[in-house]
Each structure stands twice: as C-alpha cells, then as structure tokens.
Design a protein around this motif. Structure first.
Motif, PDB file in Angstrom:
ATOM      1  N   ASN A   2     -38.453   7.588   7.951  1.00 52.50           N
ATOM      2  CA  ASN A   2     -37.658   8.445   9.806  1.00 52.50           C
ATOM      3  C   ASN A   2     -38.902   9.636   9.284  1.00 52.50           C
TER       4      ASN A   2
ATOM      5  N   PHE B  64     -36.869  -0.627  11.663  1.00 53.49           N
ATOM      6  CA  PHE B  64     -36.076  -0.091  11.344  1.00 53.49           C
ATOM      7  C   PHE B  64     -35.487   0.399  10.943  1.00 53.49           C
TER       8      PHE B  64
ATOM      9  N   ALA C 264     -37.143   2.240   6.166  1.00 51.83           N
ATOM     10  CA  ALA C 264     -35.491   2.338   6.183  1.00 51.83           C
ATOM     11  C   ALA C 264     -35.382   4.241   5.210  1.00 51.83           C
ATOM     12  N   ASP C 265     -34.054   4.956   6.320  1.00 57.20           N
ATOM     13  CA  ASP C 265     -34.090   5.829   6.423  1.00 57.20           C
ATOM     14  C   ASP C 265     -32.462   5.990   5.753  1.00 57.20           C
TER      15      ASP C 265
ATOM     16  N   SER D 229     -30.708   1.849   8.693  1.00 54.78           N
ATOM     17  CA  SER D 229     -30.721   2.543   7.960  1.00 54.78           C
ATOM     18  C   SER D 229     -30.306   2.222   6.637  1.00 54.78           C
TER      19      SER D 229
ATOM     20  N   SER E   3     -28.248   8.302  10.702  1.00 56.77           N
ATOM     21  CA  SER E   3     -29.242   7.464  11.532  1.00 56.77           C
ATOM     22  C   SER E   3     -30.717   7.732  11.738  1.00 56.77           C
ATOM     23  N   VAL E   4     -30.720   6.237  11.503  1.00 55.39           N
ATOM     24  CA  VAL E   4     -32.102   5.055  12.280  1.00 55.39           C
ATOM     25  C   VAL E   4     -32.089   4.743  13.544  1.00 55.39           C
TER      26      VAL E   4
END
Length: 158
Positions: free
Chosen positions: A9, A43, A28-29, A45, A32-33
């Motif tokens: 993010n 992307f 990835a993070d 989560s 919420s992604v």
C-alpha cells in the motif's frame, strides 16, 4: 518467478516493480488492500496484522500464493523474517534480507530516507535506481538497500 513485496500500500514499494522485469510481483499488505491483477503484478491482503506471529503469517501466505522470493519492507517484519530465513528456505522461498548475524549493520533507526535504492541478490547488484555505484558485488548484501553516499548501505524499509 513470483516475488512477494510487503508494504504494497506504500508508494515506495511500487518503485521496486521496475527492478524485476519478467517476474510476477505480488504487492501485499495488512488489512484492506485494493484487489487488482495485471499480467506483471497484483495486489493482495495478507490479513490482519499480528506482530507476534508475523513470520508464521508471511510463511503461510508465501506457501498459499506459491511465492518464490520475499522482500519484507515493513520495519517490524525484518528481524522476525531474518530469524526465520532457514525455515522459509526449507519451503523453497528466498528471503531477500541480510543474514541475521549481519542484519543490525544495515538497520537504521528511522525508515528509509534515501530516494535511490539498489537491489542485491547474494552479493550481486541486479538493479540500482540512481547513480551507478562502484559496488558490483558485496558479499554481505542481500535485499533492497538505500544509500546517499554509495558507501553506507542501509536496508530499505517503510
């Protein structure tokens, strides 16, 4: 090759995309992604953040997503992942960080302040975003580093 870059993010993570042409990058993070998939990157989560079991969460994510290499960018991920590098290796996942014994030589008290970065894999510089430096190989370097003077490399974190 599929490469996981955490901190997806953050705009700094996106700068690494150009360093890996021909590879699929999974940004990835935690939490919420935005879900987005292209031919070259996606992307995703990782789930909710739990700093107590970060290495387990990331290993499970890497296995589930068939990741070949991981570049942990969050400062809080670095030490737990370095400690678990052997375990990641047993699953065929390369951890792009310095060895645990050398890790603290490359950590900075603050998040990355440099705008230019270099990527080293097992001592070989595969990419640099700024001025070319004199280092083509550096035995202890494995991961993404920034340097304002091309001498004092610090781990690129967000």
């Amino acid at each position: 090759m599929k490469i996981l870059i955490t901190g997806g993010n953050n705009s700094k993570a996106l700068k690494l995309l150009k360093a890996f042409p021909g590879h699929f990058i999974l940004f990835a993070d935690y939490g919420s992604v935005p879900g987005m998939i292209t031919d070259n990157y996606a992307f995703s989560s990782i789930g909710e953040l739990n700093k107590d079991s970060i290495a387990h969460i990331l290993l499970n994510f890497c296995i589930t997503e068939a990741v070949d290499s991981i570049i942990p960018l969050h400062h809080f991920e670095v030490e737990p992942i370095a400690k678990s590098a052997v375990l990641f290796g047993e699953y065929g996942i390369d951890v792009l960080l310095p060895s645990l014994e050398n890790l603290h030589d490359f950590l900075s008290g603050e998040k990355s302040s440099g705008t230019n970065f270099s990527i080293f894999i097992k001592g070989n510089c595969i990419y640099t975003s700024g001025e070319k430096h004199n280092l083509k190989t550096a035995e202890n370097l494995n991961g993404v580093f920034y340097s304002d003077n091309n001498k004092d490399f610090k781990l690129f974190t967000i």
